[in-house]
Scaffold this motif. Structure first.
Motif, PDB file in Angstrom:
ATOM      1  N   ARG A   1       0.860  -1.180   0.000  1.00 36.09           N
ATOM      2  CA  ARG A   1       0.000   0.000   0.000  1.00 36.09           C
ATOM      3  C   ARG A   1       0.899   1.234   0.000  1.00 36.09           C
ATOM      4  O   ARG A   1       2.003   1.231   0.565  1.00 36.09           O
TER       5      ARG A   1
ATOM      6  N   ARG B   1       1.493   6.972   3.912  1.00 41.60           N
ATOM      7  CA  ARG B   1       0.446   7.889   4.386  1.00 41.60           C
ATOM      8  C   ARG B   1       0.442   9.187   3.601  1.00 41.60           C
ATOM      9  O   ARG B   1       1.499   9.709   3.214  1.00 41.60           O
TER      10      ARG B   1
ATOM     11  N   ASN C   1      -5.037  10.993   4.228  1.00 41.14           N
ATOM     12  CA  ASN C   1      -5.124   9.976   5.285  1.00 41.14           C
ATOM     13  C   ASN C   1      -5.037  10.633   6.662  1.00 41.14           C
ATOM     14  O   ASN C   1      -5.809  10.318   7.566  1.00 41.14           O
TER      15      ASN C   1
ATOM     16  N   GLN D   1       7.652   6.087   5.800  1.00 40.73           N
ATOM     17  CA  GLN D   1       7.105   4.735   5.706  1.00 40.73           C
ATOM     18  C   GLN D   1       7.535   4.063   4.404  1.00 40.73           C
ATOM     19  O   GLN D   1       7.938   2.890   4.401  1.00 40.73           O
TER      20      GLN D   1
ATOM     21  N   GLY E   1      -5.529   0.680  -0.086  1.00 40.41           N
ATOM     22  CA  GLY E   1      -5.999  -0.169   0.993  1.00 40.41           C
ATOM     23  C   GLY E   1      -7.126  -1.102   0.614  1.00 40.41           C
ATOM     24  O   GLY E   1      -7.028  -2.332   0.798  1.00 40.41           O
TER      25      GLY E   1
ATOM     26  N   LYS F   1      -6.939  -5.183   0.212  1.00 39.39           N
ATOM     27  CA  LYS F   1      -7.817  -5.995   1.050  1.00 39.39           C
ATOM     28  C   LYS F   1      -8.670  -6.936   0.211  1.00 39.39           C
ATOM     29  O   LYS F   1      -8.866  -8.109   0.552  1.00 39.39           O
TER      30      LYS F   1
ATOM     31  N   GLY G   1      -6.702  -5.997   7.769  1.00 39.25           N
ATOM     32  CA  GLY G   1      -6.077  -4.691   7.909  1.00 39.25           C
ATOM     33  C   GLY G   1      -4.948  -4.518   6.901  1.00 39.25           C
ATOM     34  O   GLY G   1      -4.166  -5.442   6.680  1.00 39.25           O
TER      35      GLY G   1
ATOM     36  N   ASN H   1      -2.294  -1.420   6.393  1.00 37.14           N
ATOM     37  CA  ASN H   1      -1.832  -0.102   6.806  1.00 37.14           C
ATOM     38  C   ASN H   1      -0.985   0.573   5.721  1.00 37.14           C
ATOM     39  O   ASN H   1      -0.480  -0.096   4.810  1.00 37.14           O
ATOM     40  N   PRO H   2      -0.795   1.883   5.812  1.00 36.12           N
ATOM     41  CA  PRO H   2       0.056   2.584   4.848  1.00 36.12           C
ATOM     42  C   PRO H   2       1.454   1.969   4.777  1.00 36.12           C
ATOM     43  O   PRO H   2       2.075   1.673   5.807  1.00 36.12           O
TER      44      PRO H   2
ATOM     45  N   SER I   1       2.380  -0.892   4.123  1.00 35.63           N
ATOM     46  CA  SER I   1       2.514  -2.272   4.592  1.00 35.63           C
ATOM     47  C   SER I   1       2.811  -3.213   3.431  1.00 35.63           C
ATOM     48  O   SER I   1       2.524  -2.918   2.269  1.00 35.63           O
TER      49      SER I   1
ATOM     50  N   ASN J   1      -0.100  -7.361   5.871  1.00 31.23           N
ATOM     51  CA  ASN J   1      -0.047  -6.127   6.670  1.00 31.23           C
ATOM     52  C   ASN J   1       1.200  -6.040   7.545  1.00 31.23           C
ATOM     53  O   ASN J   1       1.125  -5.633   8.703  1.00 31.23           O
TER      54      ASN J   1
ATOM     55  N   ASP K   1       4.908  -4.408   8.557  1.00 29.74           N
ATOM     56  CA  ASP K   1       5.623  -3.146   8.374  1.00 29.74           C
ATOM     57  C   ASP K   1       7.061  -3.206   8.880  1.00 29.74           C
ATOM     58  O   ASP K   1       7.736  -2.179   8.969  1.00 29.74           O
TER      59      ASP K   1
END
Length: 238
Positions: A8, A11, A15, A36, A163, A167, A185, A187-188, A190, A207, A209
């Motif tokens: 993904r 952020r 977001n 990230q 996201g 998913k 889940g 996440n940004p 991930s 997910n 990180d």
């Protein structure tokens, strides 16, 4: 079978402010998102990538460019020809929901449908979550087959997307009904990992990180699932 790493984007300002950006142009990574993406790129730097395929939206192209920059022997930058874009893994078309805050949208009757019965959700002026899943799953599976044919079954590639897209791809690989995809889940920035085999998809990670991914270089694909769980990947030699 090839291995696809689903990433993904990092952020964004949207977001961070609780805004549903959707396909709004010009939405870029904020300072946290850049950090990230750099962390994810560092994790992936130990894995030679056969391809990096991205949603055409800026936040994904930024993330993809950072990943390419950390690949040994490449000079990839955002917009580089080394990054392939695929409209089929772009963000969901949220229609009239796009650009509104999540706090405001949570008051809409459709919000409950999206949360509890997403297979029935159709965004006003946009697409349904079923259509979103169908196009994104088809695109990931199609690209995976092409990369395996060109680079062999040990090839590893990255798809940088959003996201809800990731998913829905994971739900398909897990054999989950779309109505259950909100249990996943993503996440940004991930990392999730899937292999598509002749018998079934294998979901290797979701997910994540952090953690070393160098083991992917030596993890030979297998046809059958290991009864009892198997020994797992061998430690990387460095």
């Amino acid at each position: 079978m090839a291995t696809v790493i689903l990433v993904r984007h990092g952020r964004t300002t949207a977001n961070a402010s609780g805004l549903l950006a959707g396909r709004t142009p010009g939405v870029r990574l904020d300072s946290v998102g850049l950090e990230q993406a750099a962390r994810t790129a560092e994790r992936l730097s130990a894995v030679p990538l056969a391809a990096v395929v991205s949603s055409p939206l800026e936040r994904c192209l930024q993330t993809a460019g950072i990943i390419l920059d950390r690949q040994p022997g490449t000079t990839g930058t955002t917009g580089s020809p080394a990054v392939t874009t695929d409209d089929a893994i772009t963000e969901c078309d949220y229609g009239e929901w796009q650009g509104r805050t999540l706090a405001e949208l949570a008051k809409e009757p459709l919000w409950s449908v999206v949360q509890n019965h997403p297979s029935a959700a159709v965004f006003p002026g946009g697409e349904s979550l079923q259509a979103m899943q169908a196009r994104s799953v088809a695109a990931i599976r199609r690209t995976d087959a092409v990369i395996e044919a060109e680079h062999g079954p040990e090839a590893v590639w990255v798809a940088v997307s959003h996201g809800d897209i990731i998913k829905s791809v994971l739900a398909d690989a897990l054999g989950m009904h779309l109505d259950l995809f909100q249990r996943i889940g993503v996440n940004p920035a991930s990392v999730s990992i899937v292999r598509y085999g002749t018998a079934r998809p294998e979901v290797i990670a979701t997910n994540t990180d952090s953690g070393d991914l160098a083991w992917l270089r030596a993890a030979a694909p297998t046809v059958d699932a290991a009864v009892g769980g198997g020994a797992g990947p061998q430690p990387s030699a460095g």
